[in-house]
Design a protein around this motif. Structure first.
Motif, PDB file in Angstrom:
ATOM      1  N   ARG A  70      -6.840  -7.565  -3.520  1.00 56.31           N
ATOM      2  CA  ARG A  70      -7.332  -6.193  -3.564  1.00 56.31           C
ATOM      3  C   ARG A  70      -6.404  -5.247  -2.811  1.00 56.31           C
ATOM      4  N   GLY A  71      -5.425  -5.795  -2.133  1.00 59.71           N
ATOM      5  CA  GLY A  71      -4.526  -4.973  -1.345  1.00 59.71           C
ATOM      6  C   GLY A  71      -3.651  -4.040  -2.147  1.00 59.71           C
ATOM      7  N   THR A  72      -3.602  -4.198  -3.448  1.00 63.05           N
ATOM      8  CA  THR A  72      -2.814  -3.278  -4.279  1.00 63.05           C
ATOM      9  C   THR A  72      -3.492  -1.915  -4.395  1.00 63.05           C
ATOM     10  N   SER A  73      -4.752  -1.839  -4.054  1.00 62.79           N
ATOM     11  CA  SER A  73      -5.501  -0.573  -4.112  1.00 62.79           C
ATOM     12  C   SER A  73      -5.363   0.157  -2.780  1.00 62.79           C
ATOM     13  N   ALA A  77      -6.111  -1.565   0.781  1.00 62.46           N
ATOM     14  CA  ALA A  77      -4.897  -2.192   1.310  1.00 62.46           C
ATOM     15  C   ALA A  77      -4.943  -2.425   2.815  1.00 62.46           C
ATOM     16  N   GLY A  78      -5.425  -1.452   3.578  1.00 55.37           N
ATOM     17  CA  GLY A  78      -5.369  -1.550   5.030  1.00 55.37           C
ATOM     18  C   GLY A  78      -6.021  -2.789   5.590  1.00 55.37           C
ATOM     19  N   CYS A  79      -7.041  -3.298   4.907  1.00 55.58           N
ATOM     20  CA  CYS A  79      -7.721  -4.508   5.379  1.00 55.58           C
ATOM     21  C   CYS A  79      -7.441  -5.724   4.509  1.00 55.58           C
ATOM     22  N   HIS A  80      -7.297  -5.526   3.224  1.00 58.87           N
ATOM     23  CA  HIS A  80      -7.162  -6.676   2.334  1.00 58.87           C
ATOM     24  C   HIS A  80      -5.752  -7.255   2.321  1.00 58.87           C
ATOM     25  N   SER A  81      -4.756  -6.473   2.652  1.00 58.37           N
ATOM     26  CA  SER A  81      -3.389  -6.991   2.722  1.00 58.37           C
ATOM     27  C   SER A  81      -2.970  -7.084   4.176  1.00 58.37           C
ATOM     28  N   GLY A  82      -2.536  -8.280   4.594  1.00 56.78           N
ATOM     29  CA  GLY A  82      -2.120  -8.465   5.969  1.00 56.78           C
ATOM     30  C   GLY A  82      -0.957  -7.580   6.363  1.00 56.78           C
ATOM     31  N   SER A  83       0.028  -7.442   5.486  1.00 55.68           N
ATOM     32  CA  SER A  83       1.192  -6.616   5.819  1.00 55.68           C
ATOM     33  C   SER A  83       0.817  -5.146   5.884  1.00 55.68           C
ATOM     34  N   ALA A  84      -0.093  -4.704   5.027  1.00 54.15           N
ATOM     35  CA  ALA A  84      -0.542  -3.310   5.079  1.00 54.15           C
ATOM     36  C   ALA A  84      -1.357  -3.054   6.343  1.00 54.15           C
ATOM     37  N   PHE A  85      -2.088  -4.073   6.815  1.00 53.81           N
ATOM     38  CA  PHE A  85      -2.837  -3.934   8.062  1.00 53.81           C
ATOM     39  C   PHE A  85      -1.881  -3.648   9.223  1.00 53.81           C
ATOM     40  N   VAL A  86      -0.763  -4.347   9.262  1.00 57.65           N
ATOM     41  CA  VAL A  86       0.221  -4.138  10.319  1.00 57.65           C
ATOM     42  C   VAL A  86       0.687  -2.691  10.322  1.00 57.65           C
ATOM     43  N   GLU A  87       0.993  -2.170   9.135  1.00 61.04           N
ATOM     44  CA  GLU A  87       1.449  -0.788   9.037  1.00 61.04           C
ATOM     45  C   GLU A  87       0.336   0.184   9.416  1.00 61.04           C
ATOM     46  N   MET A  88      -0.883  -0.124   9.025  1.00 58.41           N
ATOM     47  CA  MET A  88      -2.022   0.741   9.330  1.00 58.41           C
ATOM     48  C   MET A  88      -2.226   0.855  10.837  1.00 58.41           C
ATOM     49  N   VAL A  89      -2.202  -0.283  11.543  1.00 65.77           N
ATOM     50  CA  VAL A  89      -2.398  -0.274  12.992  1.00 65.77           C
ATOM     51  C   VAL A  89      -1.248   0.473  13.676  1.00 65.77           C
ATOM     52  N   ALA A  90      -0.025   0.227  13.230  1.00 72.57           N
ATOM     53  CA  ALA A  90       1.133   0.881  13.843  1.00 72.57           C
ATOM     54  C   ALA A  90       1.073   2.391  13.679  1.00 72.57           C
ATOM     55  N   ALA A  91       0.501   2.846  12.565  1.00 73.73           N
ATOM     56  CA  ALA A  91       0.419   4.282  12.298  1.00 73.73           C
ATOM     57  C   ALA A  91      -0.819   4.922  12.915  1.00 73.73           C
ATOM     58  N   GLY A  92      -1.686   4.098  13.526  1.00 75.29           N
ATOM     59  CA  GLY A  92      -2.893   4.635  14.125  1.00 75.29           C
ATOM     60  C   GLY A  92      -3.905   5.121  13.127  1.00 75.29           C
ATOM     61  N   LEU A  93      -3.909   4.527  11.957  1.00 76.68           N
ATOM     62  CA  LEU A  93      -4.828   4.940  10.902  1.00 76.68           C
ATOM     63  C   LEU A  93      -6.068   4.054  10.888  1.00 76.68           C
ATOM     64  N   ASP A  94      -7.118   4.525  10.200  1.00 77.47           N
ATOM     65  CA  ASP A  94      -8.241   3.658   9.904  1.00 77.47           C
ATOM     66  C   ASP A  94      -8.167   3.289   8.424  1.00 77.47           C
ATOM     67  N   PRO A  95      -8.898   2.257   7.985  1.00 79.97           N
ATOM     68  CA  PRO A  95      -8.765   1.799   6.601  1.00 79.97           C
ATOM     69  C   PRO A  95      -9.035   2.876   5.550  1.00 79.97           C
ATOM     70  N   GLU A 100      -1.561   4.616   0.240  1.00 84.28           N
ATOM     71  CA  GLU A 100      -0.974   3.883  -0.880  1.00 84.28           C
ATOM     72  C   GLU A 100      -1.355   2.416  -0.818  1.00 84.28           C
ATOM     73  N   GLY A 101      -1.430   1.797  -1.976  1.00 82.86           N
ATOM     74  CA  GLY A 101      -1.667   0.370  -2.047  1.00 82.86           C
ATOM     75  C   GLY A 101      -0.408  -0.408  -1.704  1.00 82.86           C
ATOM     76  N   ASP A 102      -0.574  -1.679  -1.468  1.00 85.86           N
ATOM     77  CA  ASP A 102       0.559  -2.550  -1.146  1.00 85.86           C
ATOM     78  C   ASP A 102       0.990  -3.236  -2.440  1.00 85.86           C
ATOM     79  N   PRO A 103       2.197  -2.964  -2.922  1.00 85.49           N
ATOM     80  CA  PRO A 103       2.622  -3.577  -4.185  1.00 85.49           C
ATOM     81  C   PRO A 103       2.812  -5.086  -4.089  1.00 85.49           C
ATOM     82  N   ASP A 104       2.952  -5.601  -2.860  1.00 84.78           N
ATOM     83  CA  ASP A 104       3.147  -7.034  -2.661  1.00 84.78           C
ATOM     84  C   ASP A 104       2.245  -7.505  -1.523  1.00 84.78           C
ATOM     85  N   PRO A 105       0.918  -7.506  -1.739  1.00 85.57           N
ATOM     86  CA  PRO A 105      -0.021  -7.817  -0.654  1.00 85.57           C
ATOM     87  C   PRO A 105       0.116  -9.243  -0.152  1.00 85.57           C
TER      88      PRO A 105
END
Length: 325
Positions: A70-73, A77-95, A100-105
């Protein structure tokens, strides 16, 4: 640093470590990375420090499930893709703020939770964040549970129940309800339908690191499945998770309310996931449906996370639906 520069820097590390031996200090300052000790053996030694945890993780829902797809959505993405989660936390965002979705979750793996290969020291095992989490469903609610705060970045409700208009609640769909990870809200005693006042459970106040304390134990169990030994540290007489009959009672109440919802035509008796089959419902029925989804299908602890609040939500739902015909 761009991806290409990072890749070149890491490639240089691999080549130099292979050529010069693993326990060497390598200056990476020219590539924009801090200098420091680079020791493969510091982590990759003859113990099961990594392999044991990796084996446990592979058996977990994070390691074996398919939800990462589901991380492509962008909304997932912020929770369903591990790599997107890393970017989300680093940017101080919430889910809810991921654009943008993660093209390679990826799955929620070691790098999702830990600072793997960022300092090339023992600090790589540090958690990405332990900061308190303000709920994005309600900014007046903050969860502060030590190491468990890392988990709560995702294990929080995406929404609270909407208000009724003209005695009817609309917008009900197959995705209705607090959404899949409201365990933190259950621990705090919030997020259910109106009319039920909850309090934080003992599992929030007494467990120093909340989720981590109960689900990982002292041995840092990476299956994330709690075991009776951990429970017995606080509940010496517990022989299983149905301590003092909490799970039996909650499941019984959930069955009663579920039958009422089926009779009222809000859910399908043949739908195991409990998804609603209506788009709107009278206010009392919609609240009862919300409470049932929250306790029986989303929290998934069968009352353990907050026994008093779980019972109260189901009892309130039953009262709103009226007696069985």
């Amino acid at each position: 640093m761009s991806f290409q520069r990072t890749l070149l820097a890491l490639t240089a590390v691999v080549v130099l470590v292979w050529a010069q031996g693993c326990d060497r200090t390598i200056n990476l300052a020219d590539d924009g990375m801090s200098s420091g000790p680079v020791s493969c053996a510091e982590c990759h030694d003859s113990s099961d420090l990594i392999t044991g945890k990796a084996t446990q993780w592979a058996e977990s829902a994070h390691g074996s499930g398919e939800a990462y797809g589901r991380g492509t959505s962008s909304s997932c993405a912020g929770c369903h893709s591990g790599s997107a989660f890393v970017e989300m936390v680093a940017a101080g965002l919430d889910p809810g703020s991921v654009a943008e979705g993660d093209p390679d979750p990826t799955r929620q793996d070691c790098r999702t939770c830990h600072m793997i290969h960022e300092t090339y020291t023992g600090e790589d095992f540090a958690l990405r964040t332990e900061d308190p989490v303000t709920f994005y469903a309600d900014a007046t609610v903050t969860f502060d549970g030590g190491m468990g705060n890392l988990c709560v970045n995702c294990h929080q409700p995406r929404r609270f129940i909407p208000d009724a208009v003209g005695g009817v609640i609309s917008g009900i769909s197959s995705h209705w309800g607090p959404h899949h990870g409201p365990q933190s809200a259950m621990l705090l005693g919030v997020g259910g339908g109106p009319g039920v006042s909850g309090m934080p459970s003992g599992h929030y106040g007494a467990a120093l690191n909340t989720c981590v304390t109960c689900h990982m134990g002292e041995g840092a169990n990476h299956t994330f499945e709690p075991d009776e030994d951990t429970c017995q540290q606080c509940h010496p007489s517990a022989t299983d998770f149905d301590y003092m009959g909490v799970q039996t009672e909650v499941d019984s109440l959930g069955t009663v309310l579920g039958d009422l919802l089926v009779t009222a035509g809000l859910i399908d008796v043949n739908t195991e996931d409990g998804h609603p089959i209506v788009s709107s419902a009278p206010e009392d029925q919609a609240i009862a449906l919300w409470n049932w989804l929250y306790v029986m299908h989303e929290d998934q602890s069968h009352g353990v996370h907050n026994p008093d609040y779980a019972r109260a939500l189901l009892e309130d739902g039953i009262a709103r639906m009226g007696p069985m015909p």
